[in-house]
Write a protein that holds these residues in place. Structure first.
Motif, PDB file in Angstrom:
ATOM      1  N   GLY A 177       0.835  -1.196   0.000  1.00  0.00           N
ATOM      2  CA  GLY A 177       0.000   0.000   0.000  1.00  0.00           C
ATOM      3  C   GLY A 177       0.865   1.240   0.000  1.00  0.00           C
ATOM      4  O   GLY A 177       1.973   1.245   0.560  1.00  0.00           O
ATOM      5  N   LYS A 178       0.394   2.282  -0.610  1.00  0.00           N
ATOM      6  CA  LYS A 178       1.174   3.517  -0.730  1.00  0.00           C
ATOM      7  C   LYS A 178       1.371   4.180   0.630  1.00  0.00           C
ATOM      8  O   LYS A 178       0.457   4.199   1.463  1.00  0.00           O
ATOM      9  N   SER A 179       2.579   4.731   0.820  1.00  0.00           N
ATOM     10  CA  SER A 179       2.832   5.523   2.036  1.00  0.00           C
ATOM     11  C   SER A 179       3.566   6.830   1.705  1.00  0.00           C
ATOM     12  O   SER A 179       3.959   7.549   2.617  1.00  0.00           O
ATOM     13  N   TRP A 180       3.714   7.097   0.413  1.00  0.00           N
ATOM     14  CA  TRP A 180       4.340   8.341  -0.041  1.00  0.00           C
ATOM     15  C   TRP A 180       3.244   9.186  -0.683  1.00  0.00           C
ATOM     16  O   TRP A 180       2.616   8.755  -1.666  1.00  0.00           O
ATOM     17  N   ASP A 181       2.991  10.369  -0.152  1.00  0.00           N
ATOM     18  CA  ASP A 181       1.887  11.192  -0.664  1.00  0.00           C
ATOM     19  C   ASP A 181       2.032  11.496  -2.149  1.00  0.00           C
ATOM     20  O   ASP A 181       1.044  11.584  -2.879  1.00  0.00           O
ATOM     21  N   PHE A 182       3.269  11.635  -2.616  1.00  0.00           N
ATOM     22  CA  PHE A 182       3.513  11.874  -4.036  1.00  0.00           C
ATOM     23  C   PHE A 182       2.955  10.735  -4.894  1.00  0.00           C
ATOM     24  O   PHE A 182       2.352  10.951  -5.947  1.00  0.00           O
ATOM     25  N   HIS A 183       3.136   9.496  -4.446  1.00  0.00           N
ATOM     26  CA  HIS A 183       2.624   8.343  -5.186  1.00  0.00           C
ATOM     27  C   HIS A 183       1.098   8.284  -5.127  1.00  0.00           C
ATOM     28  O   HIS A 183       0.447   7.881  -6.098  1.00  0.00           O
ATOM     29  N   VAL A 184       0.557   8.656  -3.993  1.00  0.00           N
ATOM     30  CA  VAL A 184      -0.905   8.630  -3.856  1.00  0.00           C
ATOM     31  C   VAL A 184      -1.558   9.558  -4.878  1.00  0.00           C
ATOM     32  O   VAL A 184      -2.498   9.176  -5.591  1.00  0.00           O
ATOM     33  N   THR A 185      -1.048  10.766  -4.964  1.00  0.00           N
ATOM     34  CA  THR A 185      -1.672  11.752  -5.855  1.00  0.00           C
ATOM     35  C   THR A 185      -1.257  11.572  -7.315  1.00  0.00           C
ATOM     36  O   THR A 185      -2.026  11.892  -8.218  1.00  0.00           O
ATOM     37  N   THR A 186      -0.047  11.027  -7.553  1.00  0.00           N
ATOM     38  CA  THR A 186       0.469  10.920  -8.927  1.00  0.00           C
ATOM     39  C   THR A 186       0.183   9.554  -9.545  1.00  0.00           C
ATOM     40  O   THR A 186      -0.332   9.450 -10.652  1.00  0.00           O
ATOM     41  N   GLN A 225      -3.602   8.587  -8.287  1.00  0.00           N
ATOM     42  CA  GLN A 225      -4.491   9.701  -8.651  1.00  0.00           C
ATOM     43  C   GLN A 225      -5.760   9.699  -7.799  1.00  0.00           C
ATOM     44  O   GLN A 225      -6.888   9.681  -8.296  1.00  0.00           O
ATOM     45  N   THR A 226      -5.507   9.685  -6.488  1.00  0.00           N
ATOM     46  CA  THR A 226      -6.615   9.761  -5.545  1.00  0.00           C
ATOM     47  C   THR A 226      -6.201  10.673  -4.388  1.00  0.00           C
ATOM     48  O   THR A 226      -5.104  11.225  -4.373  1.00  0.00           O
ATOM     49  N   THR A 227      -7.077  10.817  -3.424  1.00  0.00           N
ATOM     50  CA  THR A 227      -6.794  11.717  -2.305  1.00  0.00           C
ATOM     51  C   THR A 227      -6.032  10.979  -1.206  1.00  0.00           C
ATOM     52  O   THR A 227      -6.069   9.735  -1.120  1.00  0.00           O
ATOM     53  N   LEU A 228      -5.384  11.741  -0.345  1.00  0.00           N
ATOM     54  CA  LEU A 228      -4.657  11.144   0.760  1.00  0.00           C
ATOM     55  C   LEU A 228      -5.607  10.424   1.711  1.00  0.00           C
ATOM     56  O   LEU A 228      -5.281   9.363   2.258  1.00  0.00           O
ATOM     57  N   GLU A 229      -6.796  10.976   1.882  1.00  0.00           N
ATOM     58  CA  GLU A 229      -7.784  10.356   2.764  1.00  0.00           C
ATOM     59  C   GLU A 229      -8.270   9.020   2.201  1.00  0.00           C
ATOM     60  O   GLU A 229      -8.443   8.046   2.947  1.00  0.00           O
ATOM     61  N   GLU A 230      -8.507   8.981   0.893  1.00  0.00           N
ATOM     62  CA  GLU A 230      -8.963   7.729   0.288  1.00  0.00           C
ATOM     63  C   GLU A 230      -7.899   6.643   0.397  1.00  0.00           C
ATOM     64  O   GLU A 230      -8.205   5.464   0.619  1.00  0.00           O
ATOM     65  N   ASN A 231      -6.627   7.009   0.250  1.00  0.00           N
ATOM     66  CA  ASN A 231      -5.561   6.012   0.386  1.00  0.00           C
ATOM     67  C   ASN A 231      -5.552   5.417   1.790  1.00  0.00           C
ATOM     68  O   ASN A 231      -5.383   4.203   1.961  1.00  0.00           O
TER      69      ASN A 231
END
Length: 537
Positions: A104-113, A116-122
């Motif tokens: 699962g993603k833990s880098w905000d850059f990867h979450v948004t890039t 392509q979702t929000t930090l909250e959704e991740n």
């Protein structure tokens, strides 16, 4: 047995992402069984729903009783969906495994890039996915992808991802240096903070892009990690994963942390080489602990000291990891190297020091001519036995001829060999799919009536090296041939400016070595001799 550090092997999943590494379902089953014997605690087999090979692997492993936990791999649920309807998560549960790893993603850059979702959704994706696995009774491992890069960019969000997985019931929180760019001091500092702030066992998963994967793993353990993830021989994407063949002995022999039993540790070298054979990957000779040269000694001063006490040039006993000491003989060798080799072969050198010096000089001359005995153990032994008065000449070459013909678009090679075996002149001919194969067949045909054992050996490798490229097609070449009797393997060398002659020399040494201890058999079976086409003159 009490275990200090849990070993998580991902050779069958992350390792197969390495360039040139491809494993069938059968390959994966074989390796899994070998890893279980080694004593690793988790064997990550792949994604149960990603391809037919992984589906078959998990199906076959379902009924096998292993000590290790076969572990399935997947990712957190898709964005804006439900975990219990996520096909990948459902297939993990249906695979019958006891444990699962979710990345699962833990880098905000990867979450948004990337997502392509929000930090909250991740964060919701992480929580929902692990809660789903725990409701289904699985041991759940969170691989926090890009954690160290994420922490350096936005530490609070990276930690929030870990806390969310822990809140959902994840059993392990594994910190991943996915891009392999973090330094050991950074690993130590970050893992130390995580260990204080997350109330779950910590694991470490590193990649080798800076040649620091093993060092980073050890730094993480020093900071509090209690699970190490890696692959056998360091296989993996790009520059590879952390090498368990270095991590395990470093933890156990250097840091005093128990991973596997001493008996299992002694299997490490054989497991590493087994996996390399199954993966059809060349294993670096200088690989620490398990490489063929890991405990090889060449310089005369080194060997002299080693013979007095191995601790002078060895940091551990090779046998602890199932390896062995090797004394190499070359133009750099001193008398100690020759004496050691002769002693290994049971040769009496109590009054033979002059012979030892003479052999050293001969080796120097031969290596100047292009020979190399480091990789030709059998040729070296024959040379030493000849020098120390043992007769190793099984037969004598009278002559050989080679015919190469192209007919109907097909190349055919024929060898005609004439040899002397104990006074008998034997003349044979045989075809082959190349000149060396034809020579091999003809020589076997000539020797089989005298030495039936010759049919139990096989050539397994053939290498040609041009020694001086500037001479172009007239260059001298070195040929190395590897042979096996399916119990032992040996290598021989030949050098010439004619590749056929160099091949013949290596081939003859191979047969001489195989037959050195064989007794001559009666030559009265004339009917069989005629059948084989053997003619005496």
């Amino acid at each position: 047995m009490k275990v200090d550090i849990s070993v998580f092997d991902t050779t069958l999943r992350d390792g197969t992402q390495g360039e040139g590494i491809s494993l069938s379902a059968e390959d994966k089953v074989k390796i899994a069984l070998k890893l279980d014997q080694l004593g690793v605690h988790y064997i990550e087999g792949g994604n149960p729903g990603s391809n037919s090979k992984d589906i078959e692997f998990f199906r076959r492993m379902r009924d096998m009783k292993l000590n290790a936990k076969i572990t399935a791999f997947g990712s957190t649920r898709r964005k804006n969906s439900q975990a219990d309807q996520d096909t990948s998560l459902v297939r993990i549960v249906e695979s019958g495994v006891r444990a699962a790893t979710l990345v699962g993603k833990s880098w905000d850059f990867h979450v948004t890039t990337a997502l392509q979702t929000t930090l909250e959704e991740n964060l919701a994706m992480i929580y929902d996915s692990f809660a789903f696995l725990k409701r289904r009774g699985l041991e759940a491992i969170y691989d926090a992808e890009h954690f160290f890069d994420g922490y350096k960019h936005n530490p609070e969000y990276a930690l929030a991802c870990l806390r969310k997985a822990a809140e959902a019931g994840a059993d392990w929180i594994v910190l991943c240096d996915t891009n392999g760019g973090t330094l050991p001091n950074e690993i130590y500092e970050i893992v130390s903070r995580v260990a204080k702030e997350v109330d779950k066992p910590i694991g470490i998963h590193t990649h080798n892009d800076c040649e620091l994967a093993v060092a980073n793993t050890l730094a993480a353990v020093q900071a509090g990690a209690r699970q190490v993830q890696g692959t056998i021989n360091g296989y993996g994407e790009r520059c590879g994963n952390a090498n368990l063949c270095s991590i395990i002995p470093n933890l156990q022999l250097k840091m005093g942390l128990r991973c596997i039993s001493d008996e299992q540790l002694a299997q490490l070298t054989s497991v590493a080489r087994y996996v390399s054979e199954i993966a059809n990957a060349v294993m670096p000779v200088g690989q620490p602990y398990v490489g063929n040269a890991a405990f090889a000694h060449k310089g005369g001063i080194h060997v002299s000291a080693i013979l007095k006490d191995p601790k002078t040039y060895e940091h551990i006993q090779p046998e602890l990891v199932g390896n062995q000491r090797r004394i190499l003989v070359s133009e750099l060798a001193g008398q100690s190297n020759i004496i050691h080799k002769a002693q290994e072969m049971g040769l009496d050198i109590s009054s033979g020091n002059e012979r030892a010096r003479a052999v050293i000089e001969k080796i120097k001359i031969l290596e100047h001519e292009g020979y190399s005995f480091e990789g030709a153990d059998a040729s070296l032994e024959l040379l030493l036995r000849d020098a120390f008065g043992e007769q190793t000449q099984i037969f004598k070459l009278e002559s050989f001829k080679m015919l190469v013909e192209k007919s109907d678009g097909r190349m055919v090679s024929e060898a005609i060999v004439k040899i002397n075996v104990g006074g008998d002149i034997v003349y044979t001919a045989a075809e082959g799919n190349g000149p060396v194969n034809a020579l091999d067949n003809a020589l076997r045909k000539a020797l089989v009536q005298y030495y039936p054992e010759i049919m139990n050996i096989a050539l397994t490798d053939y290498k040609v090296r041009v020694l001086d490229e500037k001479d172009a097609t007239a260059a001298k070449v070195r040929v190395l041939i590897e042979t096996t009797d399916f119990k032992n393997t040996w290598s021989t060398v030949g050098v010439s400016d004619n590749v056929i002659e160099a091949s013949w020399e290596a081939l003859v040494d191979s047969f001489r070595y195989a037959l050195m201890n064989c007794k001559k058999t009666p030559a009265a079976q004339e009917d069989k001799r005629e059948q084989l086409g053997i003619v005496n003159h």
